[in-house]
Write an enzyme that holds these catalytic residues in place. Structure first.
Site, PDB file in Angstrom:
ATOM      1  N   CYS A 136      49.649  29.164  44.806  1.00  0.00           N
ATOM      2  CA  CYS A 136      50.074  30.520  45.164  1.00  0.00           C
ATOM      3  C   CYS A 136      51.388  30.452  45.943  1.00  0.00           C
ATOM      4  O   CYS A 136      51.391  30.034  47.113  1.00  0.00           O
ATOM      5  CB  CYS A 136      48.958  31.176  45.988  1.00  0.00           C
ATOM      6  SG  CYS A 136      49.400  32.759  46.705  1.00  0.00           S
ATOM      7  N   CYS A 139      51.655  32.589  49.022  1.00  0.00           N
ATOM      8  CA  CYS A 139      50.855  32.094  50.162  1.00  0.00           C
ATOM      9  C   CYS A 139      51.509  30.879  50.798  1.00  0.00           C
ATOM     10  O   CYS A 139      51.637  30.798  52.018  1.00  0.00           O
ATOM     11  CB  CYS A 139      49.465  31.672  49.694  1.00  0.00           C
ATOM     12  SG  CYS A 139      48.647  32.867  48.630  1.00  0.00           S
ATOM     13  N   ASP A 140      51.912  29.913  49.975  1.00  0.00           N
ATOM     14  CA  ASP A 140      52.285  28.596  50.504  1.00  0.00           C
ATOM     15  C   ASP A 140      53.769  28.274  50.401  1.00  0.00           C
ATOM     16  O   ASP A 140      54.201  27.206  50.841  1.00  0.00           O
ATOM     17  CB  ASP A 140      51.486  27.507  49.760  1.00  0.00           C
ATOM     18  CG  ASP A 140      49.990  27.633  50.028  1.00  0.00           C
ATOM     19  OD1 ASP A 140      49.629  28.256  51.044  1.00  0.00           O
ATOM     20  OD2 ASP A 140      49.194  27.115  49.229  1.00  0.00           O
TER      21      ASP A 140
HETATM   22  C1  LIG Z   1      44.882  27.793  47.361  1.00  0.00           C
HETATM   23  C2  LIG Z   1      44.945  29.263  47.680  1.00  0.00           C
HETATM   24  C3  LIG Z   1      45.656  29.681  48.786  1.00  0.00           C
HETATM   25  C4  LIG Z   1      45.714  31.035  49.087  1.00  0.00           C
HETATM   26  N1  LIG Z   1      46.431  31.427  50.188  1.00  0.00           N
HETATM   27  C5  LIG Z   1      46.499  32.737  50.493  1.00  0.00           C
HETATM   28  C6  LIG Z   1      47.261  33.183  51.619  1.00  0.00           C
HETATM   29  O1  LIG Z   1      47.861  32.388  52.335  1.00  0.00           O
HETATM   30  N2  LIG Z   1      47.297  34.527  51.854  1.00  0.00           N
HETATM   31  C7  LIG Z   1      46.650  35.444  51.073  1.00  0.00           C
HETATM   32  O2  LIG Z   1      46.690  36.633  51.371  1.00  0.00           O
HETATM   33  N3  LIG Z   1      45.941  35.053  49.990  1.00  0.00           N
HETATM   34  C8  LIG Z   1      45.863  33.733  49.692  1.00  0.00           C
HETATM   35  N4  LIG Z   1      45.179  33.322  48.569  1.00  0.00           N
HETATM   36  C9  LIG Z   1      44.565  34.355  47.721  1.00  0.00           C
HETATM   37  C10 LIG Z   1      43.282  34.867  48.393  1.00  0.00           C
HETATM   38  O3  LIG Z   1      42.475  33.765  48.806  1.00  0.00           O
HETATM   39  C11 LIG Z   1      42.540  35.776  47.442  1.00  0.00           C
HETATM   40  O4  LIG Z   1      43.388  36.814  47.024  1.00  0.00           O
HETATM   41  C12 LIG Z   1      41.292  36.361  48.089  1.00  0.00           C
HETATM   42  O5  LIG Z   1      40.432  35.356  48.567  1.00  0.00           O
HETATM   43  C13 LIG Z   1      40.549  37.260  47.096  1.00  0.00           C
HETATM   44  O6  LIG Z   1      39.393  37.714  47.714  1.00  0.00           O
HETATM   45  P1  LIG Z   1      38.132  38.196  46.866  1.00  0.00           P
HETATM   46  O7  LIG Z   1      37.130  38.603  47.893  1.00  0.00           O
HETATM   47  O8  LIG Z   1      38.545  39.159  45.846  1.00  0.00           O
HETATM   48  O9  LIG Z   1      37.627  36.919  46.041  1.00  0.00           O
HETATM   49  P2  LIG Z   1      37.246  35.445  46.480  1.00  0.00           P
HETATM   50  O10 LIG Z   1      37.873  35.065  47.759  1.00  0.00           O
HETATM   51  O11 LIG Z   1      37.518  34.598  45.302  1.00  0.00           O
HETATM   52  O12 LIG Z   1      35.667  35.513  46.728  1.00  0.00           O
HETATM   53  C14 LIG Z   1      34.765  35.674  45.667  1.00  0.00           C
HETATM   54  C15 LIG Z   1      33.387  35.223  46.132  1.00  0.00           C
HETATM   55  O13 LIG Z   1      32.432  35.568  45.157  1.00  0.00           O
HETATM   56  C16 LIG Z   1      31.480  34.535  45.051  1.00  0.00           C
HETATM   57  N5  LIG Z   1      30.841  34.635  43.736  1.00  0.00           N
HETATM   58  C17 LIG Z   1      31.437  34.547  42.519  1.00  0.00           C
HETATM   59  N6  LIG Z   1      30.523  34.702  41.536  1.00  0.00           N
HETATM   60  C18 LIG Z   1      29.323  34.910  42.141  1.00  0.00           C
HETATM   61  C19 LIG Z   1      28.004  35.116  41.647  1.00  0.00           C
HETATM   62  N7  LIG Z   1      27.725  35.173  40.342  1.00  0.00           N
HETATM   63  N8  LIG Z   1      26.995  35.279  42.540  1.00  0.00           N
HETATM   64  C20 LIG Z   1      27.266  35.235  43.890  1.00  0.00           C
HETATM   65  N9  LIG Z   1      28.493  35.019  44.406  1.00  0.00           N
HETATM   66  C21 LIG Z   1      29.519  34.869  43.546  1.00  0.00           C
HETATM   67  C22 LIG Z   1      32.310  33.268  45.239  1.00  0.00           C
HETATM   68  O14 LIG Z   1      31.507  32.175  45.642  1.00  0.00           O
HETATM   69  C23 LIG Z   1      33.279  33.711  46.337  1.00  0.00           C
HETATM   70  O15 LIG Z   1      32.789  33.433  47.622  1.00  0.00           O
HETATM   71  C24 LIG Z   1      45.078  31.986  48.268  1.00  0.00           C
HETATM   72  C25 LIG Z   1      44.341  31.552  47.150  1.00  0.00           C
HETATM   73  C26 LIG Z   1      44.268  30.209  46.861  1.00  0.00           C
HETATM   74  C27 LIG Z   1      43.475  29.753  45.667  1.00  0.00           C
END
Ligand SMILES: Cc1cc2nc3c(=O)[nH]c(=O)nc-3n(C[C@H](O)[C@H](O)[C@H](O)COP(=O)(O)OP(=O)(O)OC[C@H]3O[C@@H](n4cnc5c(N)ncnc54)[C@H](O)[C@@H]3O)c2cc1C
Length: 311
Positions: A136, A139-140
């Site tokens: 990302c 992010c980084d």
């Molecule tokens: C390496 C990396 C670095 C990042 N750095 C940043 C940053 O610095 N700043 C920033 O703003 N964003 C950053 N991001 C992006 C950010 O992490 C995401 O945009 C954010 O986490 C999205 O949130 P979410 O709740 O939509 O999904 P997610 O954080 O992906 O959470 C989804 C959750 O659903 C759960 N899940 C999935 N399927 C199921 C199921 N069937 N049953 C039960 N549970 C389930 C998963 O285990 C997970 O815990 C980064 C992403 C990555 C990969």
């Protein structure tokens, strides 16, 4: 385990979007359950430092922020059960979720299952995440200010990432397996004009070079088979994301990229089902946009529940 009780809202996924939905839901008086298959925080929980989430001038560890979000929602009465949702009947009333820990029911369901970046699939890639390999740029990117980075990909995200990095890094090495960019003109043309971007066409990353941290990569020319080594401090993998939508495929309308089709309201094609965070169609997938969705979904769920009680 399972329960007979019917929740007002079940949130599938305990990332930032899911726990924000849970926080707003319990504060609105909704009986709320979060089902999370691993641990709170999702992708955010695996991020060392988040520097672009407002309110933390020194940055914040992703795991700590995740734990705080979970605790905040639970302080107001949200409940978490660690279980993987394996099947969902979202058209039923009440909506039914079959999990690794039994069956749960709710009047509304918030899908917050996220989207995972696609990996290159080369050896030691996972071990080098946070030590040079990144997914990302927004992010980084700042970690590589004044340094040399590589970007792998050829679509809009890769071109956008490379453009962003070209304004931060000293040099950007752009690696694409074809001989032209798939990216839209609006990204392609400015990128091709950047003086600090070097292009490696028809090339694939074959191996990552490193000591403690990444030092470079070996590229293979797909036409000639010739290998070259490049030196770089960071390598951004921008080859797309895989939305976690297996659970809802066939029940909710997905966009061509496989994301759940839902606009700013987070409403999906089924009444009472909302999609929040990275799993829905949106222009920017970040923590700040994920939490915003969580709040909006509850507003919409309250409207839906109010209509239900009028029937
Ligand atoms: C390496 C990396 C670095 C990042 N750095 C940043 C940053 O610095 N700043 C920033 O703003 N964003 C950053 N991001 C992006 C950010 O992490 C995401 O945009 C954010 O986490 C999205 O949130 P979410 O709740 O939509 O999904 P997610 O954080 O992906 O959470 C989804 C959750 O659903 C759960 N899940 C999935 N399927 C199921 C199921 N069937 N049953 C039960 N549970 C389930 C998963 O285990 C997970 O815990 C980064 C992403 C990555 C990969």
């Amino acid at each position: 385990m399972g329960e007979k009780r019917i929740y007002d809202m079940i949130v599938v996924g305990g990332g930032p979007a899911g726990y924000t939905a849970a926080l707003y839901a319990v504060r609105a008086g909704l009986d709320t359950l979060v089902l999370e298959k691993f641990s709170a925080g999702g992708q955010m929980g695996q991020t060392q430092v988040i520097d672009n989430y407002p309110g933390f001038e020194e940055g914040v560890n992703g795991f700590d922020l995740a734990e705080r979000m979970r605790q905040q929602a639970e302080r107001f009465g949200a409940k978490t059960i660690y279980a993987e949702v394996e099947r969902a009947d979202l058209a039923a009333f009440p909506k039914a979720l079959q999990t690794s820990e039994g069956k749960f029911h709710a009047r509304t369901v918030v899908i917050a299952t996220g989207a995972n970046p696609r990996e290159l699939g080369v050896e030691e890639e996972a071990a080098l995440v946070g030590r040079g390999v990144a997914y990302c740029a927004a992010c980084d990117g700042m970690f590589y200010k004044g340094k040399t980075v590589a970007v792998v990909g050829g679509g809009n995200t890769a071109a956008e990432d490379a453009l962003l990095l070209s304004r931060i890094a000293k040099k950007v090495i752009f690696i694409h397996r074809r001989d032209t960019l798939r990216a839209a003109k609006v990204y392609r043309d400015p990128l091709l004009r950047m003086e600090n971007v070097e292009f490696h066409w028809n090339s694939r990353v074959e191996r990552l070079l490193h000591q403690d941290n990444l030092t470079g990569a070996v590229l293979r020319d797909l036409n000639t088979g010739k290998r070259v080594s490049i030196s770089c401090d960071g390598l951004f993998v921008s080859i797309g994301r895989k939305p976690a939508t297996e659970l809802v495929a066939g029940q909710l309308i997905l966009d061509p990229g496989g994301y759940i089709q839902a606009d700013e309201t987070t409403r999906t094609s089924l009444p009472g089902v909302f999609a929040v965070g990275d799993v829905r169609t949106k222009p920017l997938r970040q923590v700040v946009t994920a939490v915003a969705d969580g709040a909006v979904a509850v507003q919409m769920a309250e409207e839906y529940l109010a209509q239900l009680s009028e029937i």
